[in-house]
Scaffold this motif. Sequence first.
Motif, PDB file in Angstrom:
ATOM      1  N   THR A  59       0.823  -1.204   0.000  1.00  0.00           N
ATOM      2  CA  THR A  59       0.000   0.000   0.000  1.00  0.00           C
ATOM      3  C   THR A  59       0.862   1.261   0.000  1.00  0.00           C
ATOM      4  OG1 THR A  59      -0.167  -0.113   2.418  1.00  0.00           O
ATOM      5  CG2 THR A  59      -1.932  -1.132   1.148  1.00  0.00           C
ATOM      6  N   PHE A  60       2.051   1.184   0.584  1.00  0.00           N
ATOM      7  CA  PHE A  60       2.962   2.325   0.562  1.00  0.00           C
ATOM      8  C   PHE A  60       3.404   2.647  -0.861  1.00  0.00           C
ATOM      9  CE2 PHE A  60       7.381   3.837   0.447  1.00  0.00           C
ATOM     10  CZ  PHE A  60       7.238   5.042   1.123  1.00  0.00           C
ATOM     11  N   MET A  61       3.443   1.636  -1.720  1.00  0.00           N
ATOM     12  CA  MET A  61       3.931   1.840  -3.080  1.00  0.00           C
ATOM     13  C   MET A  61       2.961   2.637  -3.943  1.00  0.00           C
ATOM     14  SD  MET A  61       6.787   0.562  -2.652  1.00  0.00           S
ATOM     15  CE  MET A  61       7.383   0.910  -4.303  1.00  0.00           C
ATOM     16  N   SER A  62       1.780   2.958  -3.401  1.00  0.00           N
ATOM     17  CA  SER A  62       0.817   3.738  -4.178  1.00  0.00           C
ATOM     18  C   SER A  62       1.372   5.100  -4.574  1.00  0.00           C
ATOM     19  CB  SER A  62      -0.478   3.923  -3.380  1.00  0.00           C
ATOM     20  OG  SER A  62      -0.240   4.648  -2.180  1.00  0.00           O
ATOM     21  N   LEU A  63       2.115   5.731  -3.673  1.00  0.00           N
ATOM     22  CA  LEU A  63       2.614   7.075  -3.969  1.00  0.00           C
ATOM     23  C   LEU A  63       3.704   7.073  -5.035  1.00  0.00           C
ATOM     24  CD1 LEU A  63       2.479  10.056  -3.470  1.00  0.00           C
ATOM     25  CD2 LEU A  63       3.974   9.774  -1.481  1.00  0.00           C
ATOM     26  N   PRO A  64       4.807   6.321  -4.862  1.00  0.00           N
ATOM     27  CA  PRO A  64       5.809   6.316  -5.940  1.00  0.00           C
ATOM     28  C   PRO A  64       5.264   5.750  -7.240  1.00  0.00           C
ATOM     29  CG  PRO A  64       6.332   4.646  -4.285  1.00  0.00           C
ATOM     30  CD  PRO A  64       5.250   5.510  -3.710  1.00  0.00           C
ATOM     31  N   GLY A  65       4.383   4.746  -7.145  1.00  0.00           N
ATOM     32  CA  GLY A  65       3.795   4.196  -8.363  1.00  0.00           C
ATOM     33  C   GLY A  65       2.964   5.226  -9.103  1.00  0.00           C
ATOM     34  N   GLY A 245      -8.977   1.803   5.607  1.00  0.00           N
ATOM     35  CA  GLY A 245      -7.779   0.994   5.431  1.00  0.00           C
ATOM     36  C   GLY A 245      -7.587  -0.024   6.533  1.00  0.00           C
ATOM     37  N   VAL A 246      -7.943   0.341   7.761  1.00  0.00           N
ATOM     38  CA  VAL A 246      -7.826  -0.597   8.882  1.00  0.00           C
ATOM     39  C   VAL A 246      -8.721  -1.811   8.645  1.00  0.00           C
ATOM     40  CG1 VAL A 246      -8.266  -0.926  11.348  1.00  0.00           C
ATOM     41  CG2 VAL A 246      -7.170   1.178  10.541  1.00  0.00           C
ATOM     42  N   LEU A 247      -9.975  -1.560   8.282  1.00  0.00           N
ATOM     43  CA  LEU A 247     -10.915  -2.656   8.051  1.00  0.00           C
ATOM     44  C   LEU A 247     -10.526  -3.488   6.834  1.00  0.00           C
ATOM     45  CD1 LEU A 247     -13.589  -4.165   8.564  1.00  0.00           C
ATOM     46  CD2 LEU A 247     -14.737  -2.411   7.202  1.00  0.00           C
ATOM     47  N   SER A 248     -10.287  -2.825   5.712  1.00  0.00           N
ATOM     48  CA  SER A 248     -10.050  -3.562   4.470  1.00  0.00           C
ATOM     49  C   SER A 248      -8.751  -4.350   4.509  1.00  0.00           C
ATOM     50  CB  SER A 248     -10.046  -2.603   3.277  1.00  0.00           C
ATOM     51  OG  SER A 248      -9.009  -1.648   3.386  1.00  0.00           O
ATOM     52  N   SER A 249      -7.664  -3.737   4.978  1.00  0.00           N
ATOM     53  CA  SER A 249      -6.378  -4.438   4.979  1.00  0.00           C
ATOM     54  C   SER A 249      -6.371  -5.588   5.972  1.00  0.00           C
ATOM     55  CB  SER A 249      -5.239  -3.464   5.287  1.00  0.00           C
ATOM     56  OG  SER A 249      -5.387  -2.900   6.580  1.00  0.00           O
ATOM     57  N   GLY A 250      -7.051  -5.406   7.098  1.00  0.00           N
ATOM     58  CA  GLY A 250      -7.139  -6.497   8.064  1.00  0.00           C
ATOM     59  C   GLY A 250      -7.880  -7.693   7.499  1.00  0.00           C
ATOM     60  N   LEU A 251      -8.969  -7.429   6.782  1.00  0.00           N
ATOM     61  CA  LEU A 251      -9.729  -8.520   6.175  1.00  0.00           C
ATOM     62  C   LEU A 251      -8.958  -9.167   5.030  1.00  0.00           C
ATOM     63  CD1 LEU A 251     -13.348  -7.022   6.097  1.00  0.00           C
ATOM     64  CD2 LEU A 251     -12.468  -8.788   7.626  1.00  0.00           C
ATOM     65  N   TYR A 362      -4.253  11.453  -6.073  1.00  0.00           N
ATOM     66  CA  TYR A 362      -4.853  10.176  -5.679  1.00  0.00           C
ATOM     67  C   TYR A 362      -3.803   9.250  -5.069  1.00  0.00           C
ATOM     68  CZ  TYR A 362      -7.994   6.146  -5.914  1.00  0.00           C
ATOM     69  OH  TYR A 362      -8.785   5.066  -5.604  1.00  0.00           O
ATOM     70  N   GLY A 363      -2.584   9.351  -5.560  1.00  0.00           N
ATOM     71  CA  GLY A 363      -1.504   8.578  -4.953  1.00  0.00           C
ATOM     72  C   GLY A 363      -1.320   8.941  -3.490  1.00  0.00           C
ATOM     73  N   ILE A 364      -1.413  10.234  -3.188  1.00  0.00           N
ATOM     74  CA  ILE A 364      -1.323  10.670  -1.794  1.00  0.00           C
ATOM     75  C   ILE A 364      -2.495  10.119  -0.990  1.00  0.00           C
ATOM     76  CG2 ILE A 364      -1.468  12.690  -0.279  1.00  0.00           C
ATOM     77  CD1 ILE A 364       0.117  14.217  -2.440  1.00  0.00           C
ATOM     78  N   MET A 365      -3.689  10.170  -1.567  1.00  0.00           N
ATOM     79  CA  MET A 365      -4.849   9.642  -0.855  1.00  0.00           C
ATOM     80  C   MET A 365      -4.717   8.140  -0.621  1.00  0.00           C
ATOM     81  SD  MET A 365      -7.672  10.393   0.650  1.00  0.00           S
ATOM     82  CE  MET A 365      -8.112  12.038   0.078  1.00  0.00           C
ATOM     83  N   LEU A 366      -4.110   7.439  -1.549  1.00  0.00           N
ATOM     84  CA  LEU A 366      -3.942   5.998  -1.381  1.00  0.00           C
ATOM     85  C   LEU A 366      -2.970   5.646  -0.260  1.00  0.00           C
ATOM     86  CD1 LEU A 366      -3.908   4.637  -5.051  1.00  0.00           C
ATOM     87  CD2 LEU A 366      -5.668   4.302  -3.317  1.00  0.00           C
ATOM     88  N   THR A 367      -2.174   6.610   0.181  1.00  0.00           N
ATOM     89  CA  THR A 367      -1.312   6.316   1.327  1.00  0.00           C
ATOM     90  C   THR A 367      -2.137   6.080   2.586  1.00  0.00           C
ATOM     91  OG1 THR A 367      -0.999   8.665   1.907  1.00  0.00           O
ATOM     92  CG2 THR A 367       0.594   7.668   0.376  1.00  0.00           C
ATOM     93  N   THR A 368      -3.420   6.414   2.536  1.00  0.00           N
ATOM     94  CA  THR A 368      -4.292   6.077   3.668  1.00  0.00           C
ATOM     95  C   THR A 368      -4.325   4.568   3.875  1.00  0.00           C
ATOM     96  OG1 THR A 368      -6.236   6.028   2.204  1.00  0.00           O
ATOM     97  CG2 THR A 368      -5.754   8.094   3.338  1.00  0.00           C
ATOM     98  N   LEU A 369      -4.245   3.826   2.779  1.00  0.00           N
ATOM     99  CA  LEU A 369      -4.200   2.369   2.899  1.00  0.00           C
ATOM    100  C   LEU A 369      -2.904   1.926   3.560  1.00  0.00           C
ATOM    101  CD1 LEU A 369      -5.650   1.295  -0.571  1.00  0.00           C
ATOM    102  CD2 LEU A 369      -6.843   1.501   1.617  1.00  0.00           C
ATOM    103  N   THR A 370      -1.828   2.670   3.286  1.00  0.00           N
ATOM    104  CA  THR A 370      -0.556   2.354   3.932  1.00  0.00           C
ATOM    105  C   THR A 370      -0.673   2.531   5.440  1.00  0.00           C
ATOM    106  OG1 THR A 370       0.610   3.176   1.982  1.00  0.00           O
ATOM    107  CG2 THR A 370       1.897   2.885   3.985  1.00  0.00           C
ATOM    108  N   VAL A 371      -1.219   3.677   5.830  1.00  0.00           N
ATOM    109  CA  VAL A 371      -1.372   3.947   7.263  1.00  0.00           C
ATOM    110  C   VAL A 371      -2.292   2.909   7.900  1.00  0.00           C
ATOM    111  CG1 VAL A 371      -2.119   5.636   8.977  1.00  0.00           C
ATOM    112  CG2 VAL A 371      -0.994   6.412   6.879  1.00  0.00           C
ATOM    113  N   GLY A 372      -3.432   2.663   7.247  1.00  0.00           N
ATOM    114  CA  GLY A 372      -4.367   1.686   7.780  1.00  0.00           C
ATOM    115  C   GLY A 372      -3.800   0.287   7.810  1.00  0.00           C
ATOM    116  N   SER A 373      -2.979  -0.041   6.797  1.00  0.00           N
ATOM    117  CA  SER A 373      -2.461  -1.406   6.713  1.00  0.00           C
ATOM    118  C   SER A 373      -1.327  -1.678   7.686  1.00  0.00           C
ATOM    119  CB  SER A 373      -1.990  -1.706   5.285  1.00  0.00           C
ATOM    120  OG  SER A 373      -0.850  -0.944   4.963  1.00  0.00           O
ATOM    121  N   PHE A 374      -0.760  -0.647   8.281  1.00  0.00           N
ATOM    122  CA  PHE A 374       0.195  -0.887   9.351  1.00  0.00           C
ATOM    123  C   PHE A 374      -0.533  -1.305  10.628  1.00  0.00           C
ATOM    124  CE2 PHE A 374       3.349   1.621   6.897  1.00  0.00           C
ATOM    125  CZ  PHE A 374       4.389   0.711   6.966  1.00  0.00           C
TER     126      PHE A 374
END
Length: 419
Positions: A59-65, A245-251, A362-374
């Motif tokens: 999920t962290f790779m969303s920003l550089p990608g 991100g917390v809910l989705s990545s955990g599942l 949107y890449g910045i917004m996708l870092t929310t998944l990074t935060v949630g997925s930690f």
Amino acid sequence: MDTAVNTSRIDKLRWMMVIAMILVGMTSAYVNAISAYIGPFAEKGWDSTIIVIAFSVMTFMSLPGSIVGGALKARFGNKMVLKVGGLGFALTCVATVFITSPWAYVVLMGGVAPFFVYCVYVIQMANIGELFPDKAGLATGLFVAGVGIASALILPLTEWLTRVMDVMYGIGLSGVVYGGFTVLIGFIMIDAPEGYRPQGWTPQEYEIIDEERAEISDSNRDINWAKMMIRPAFWMVYIGEVCFGVLSSGLYSNFIGMVSGLLGVSDSTAAWLYSLFTLVMGGSGILLGYISDRLFGPTKSLALCCLLTAIAIGVFLATGGNSYVLFIAFIVIAGTALGAMQALTPNIMMMAWGNKYFGINYGIMLTTLTVGSFIGPQLAVRVSMLQFLGVSGIVMAVAAALIFISTMFLNKDLGKKVF
């Protein structure tokens, strides 16, 4: 004359391009199949807490990608993005066949492969916004639905591959297939020209609440990442997305193991329940996209889905947390909410901050998944399913409140009732 002909051609072919982009989206569905690998990797003696780190890294790779994908699109066009991204993804999966360490898996399938996925995926979301200025919610929902269906089909297939062949060979084979689709589509994709408007469509007029702000937003619809990040509305949506991100990545990270332990079902049954979850998540994107376009708008629709998810979790836990029927109900509602997030968040961002800088924004917004997925995956492997759901219910209630409140701030920034 040339412009009219080009517009007419795009009008006829743009829905076909959505189908092509859905095939591209299969790469993103594939990297979310990580839960099917937990068991086979455990048989190799690999620590599951290390494996789930791959999900956090991806999920962290969303920003550089997104940054690299946006730069490639600006210079060479979307076709080049598809070719480079598809080839890079396929080669990375092939390289994974030869690794012998869980940390190497984290690097390749958590870092390198998702980098290429996000190069491609985010740019396709931007392309949908450009191709469908008149039906952004519906088109994005269809794209999300297609990817969701791909996810629903891919996990049982992936789980089956882990039983009939070595897990590493299964990863390599799948990567070649999905990456190959992406490269092939790179030869046929159509991009919308700047300022494209479908024939017969005119932009919607909104009620003005601040003439000065409305004039400013009309004269400069495109807001870059630096200006976006100083706006309160951005942070409200951002924190709400972290909760998702917390809910989705955990599942995603350990669905099969958690559900098997909670309900006492087999891994195969749990995999099909996951398929139901992803199928609903995808299919709901179409419905929520239509509802957003026609009725409530993206922010209010998304906030409502968050609230219903929190309520569903509360009901399941209050009744003992062991009802198969109520768990399926939770899957349906949570899948709907996550489908709404995927379908409506890009619309929120394009409506609020424009298309020009969408890739990086949107890449910045996708870092929310990074935060949630930690938080999500580590929580999922360290606590019981009931405890995980309890935490998820709280964070989804927070998400509902923040996203609903963001509506007022977004409208204030634009000077008109857009949301």
